[in-house]
Design an enzyme around this catalytic site. Sequence first.
Site, PDB file in Angstrom:
ATOM      1  N   HIS A  43      -8.028  -7.010   2.505  1.00 24.38           N
ATOM      2  CA  HIS A  43      -6.867  -7.341   1.670  1.00 24.38           C
ATOM      3  C   HIS A  43      -7.174  -8.662   0.960  1.00 24.38           C
ATOM      4  CE1 HIS A  43      -4.625  -4.746   4.736  1.00 24.38           C
ATOM      5  NE2 HIS A  43      -4.718  -4.050   3.623  1.00 24.38           N
ATOM      6  N   GLU A  64      -5.586 -12.191   1.963  1.00 18.24           N
ATOM      7  CA  GLU A  64      -5.685 -12.659   3.343  1.00 18.24           C
ATOM      8  C   GLU A  64      -6.963 -13.498   3.418  1.00 18.24           C
ATOM      9  OE1 GLU A  64      -5.311  -9.222   5.903  1.00 18.24           O
ATOM     10  OE2 GLU A  64      -3.391  -8.655   5.006  1.00 18.24           O
ATOM     11  N   HIS A 122      -8.239  -9.782   9.494  1.00 14.54           N
ATOM     12  CA  HIS A 122      -6.973  -9.718   8.747  1.00 14.54           C
ATOM     13  C   HIS A 122      -6.055 -10.880   9.093  1.00 14.54           C
ATOM     14  CE1 HIS A 122      -7.119  -5.613   6.949  1.00 14.54           C
ATOM     15  NE2 HIS A 122      -8.097  -5.493   7.828  1.00 14.54           N
ATOM     16  N   GLU A 130      -6.403  -9.813  13.917  1.00 14.87           N
ATOM     17  CA  GLU A 130      -5.183  -9.969  13.080  1.00 14.87           C
ATOM     18  C   GLU A 130      -4.520 -11.278  13.455  1.00 14.87           C
ATOM     19  OE1 GLU A 130      -3.114  -9.188  10.266  1.00 14.87           O
ATOM     20  OE2 GLU A 130      -3.436  -7.092  10.874  1.00 14.87           O
TER      21      GLU A 130
END
Lengths: 291, 291
Positions: B11, B14, B103, B163
């Site tokens: 992404h 990010e 992420h 994450e």
Amino acid sequence: MNKVAIVGGTHGNEFSGIYLLKKWRQNPAKIQRDSFEIQTVFANPQAFEANKRYLDCDMNRQFGLNDLNNPELANYEQSRAKAINAQLGPKGEAQSDFIIDLHNTTSNMGPSLILLKSDAFNRQMAAYVKSNMPDAVIVLEDQIEMVEHTFLCSIAEQGVIVEVGPQPQSVVRQDVLDWMEAMTGHILDFVDLYNRDEVPELPSSFEAYKYHETLKLPEDENGERIGMVHKNVQDADFKPLRNGDPIYTLFDGTEVCWDGDYEAYPHFINEAAYYDNNLAMSLAKKVLVEV
Amino acid sequence: MNKVAIVGGTHGNEFSGIYLLKKWRQNPAKIQRDSFEIQTVFANPQAFEANKRYLDCDMNRQFGLNDLNNPELANYEQSRAKAINAQLGPKGEAQSDFIIDLHNTTSNMGPSLILLKSDAFNRQMAAYVKSNMPDAVIVLEDQIEMVEHTFLCSIAEQGVIVEVGPQPQSVVRQDVLDWMEAMTGHILDFVDLYNRDEVPELPSSFEAYKYHETLKLPEDENGERIGMVHKNVQDADFKPLRNGDPIYTLFDGTEVCWDGDYEAYPHFINEAAYYDNNLAMSLAKKVLVEV
């Protein structure tokens, strides 16, 4: 003050003002006061649709007098700026007496009231807001004349920015929304009291943060970003920074210390939108404002 | 495990993984271990250039087998997915043995390790990471087979998502970057120890959060958003939520309580990117995983 305007969504991914406008349009009594007319303006609906700060350029830098009068500046935000200037202004002889422009920041600034003037009206307003909302932070960006500012709220003779964070772009947080609604309410109450000559007794002075300079993120000779805000400074908006304090960490691990000759109060620390210009934070000096 | 890949920037907004990749490419020793080869992949450079999550569609949902094999799916992320699948995969007979995909989330999830399998390798890896990094949170998304997942890291036989949050989109925070670097380092150490059959003694079990369901933000009958995450739930990722606890606040002020029959552990609370689908949070059940 007969005509007051509240503007939301000047930046399309700052959601608090946008959702508050929706709420107030459904329930206008929340923002009505007896002594003035009020209108709400959704400044940049296309950017909100696109879930972006802006489509073509930052709308909140398009309200300089020359730019408003330059028909060559015709992209979306420049065009909207001219339309909003026609609706609330025109700058220099505005129909609106007072504009409140609602903004969010990713920085940990809490509920901040940014004043572009430090005349008696603004000083009393800030004292009133702080008296009713102890969390409120007052920021002075009065280093230039109102008319020289290029912010939306500079269209009118009086205008302020309500700047609340921390809130990621494209998110709505209840704590931030509640702060924004409370601060806006106190501002409206103050204007109503001011109009009716019923401003209560206020503290004789208050603390504020006067804008001094803007710092850039560390870059190499090619202009590539090579570091970030130091973890000690992250989220420490309005905490003092002194000569020699760590301020950046380079990606290679090196700590960089601040080389300054005054006690600085960082704010807009690590604001997402300011990466476009590689800005790290603004620095203010703490001042005592006599009311 | 002979071939390991670390992926960043799946992404584009990010930033932690993207800046860590840059750092490691300048200093590859940081991620090299003796028992395997490592490569790094910058998954979505165009989205990073545009400072967006993605140009056309969420890249981390483009790795289903059928989609990878469907030449009609040809937008930017779908094309990049096919190219990455050719580089690291192909899914089903992948050249890479293990993929770590980095992420960020705007949610207050801390350093989270998302496992898509709960086989012995993953259980030992999680126990090792938690032993070396007490802040680490283990999330199980093993409710479906690895091959059924559409995440990038599902290309390989083994793959995890690191994450880390809270971090606004388009920002780099040192605390979050440091967590991500530390967790990735522990994972690489574990793979190296595993390869050399030198995994140290591990705790016999650990706490994890097993994905159960996803909740939507409150909407009216026209699908318009009418409320937000309740302030008690905001930032309370992995704190228990029980039947009757407030979960949403409608914009008109009404509190909505959670109607559930189990003790839920919300996470991905108020994640900015999930507004596209009007999602409020994921709910997990706490489980004890035997190593």
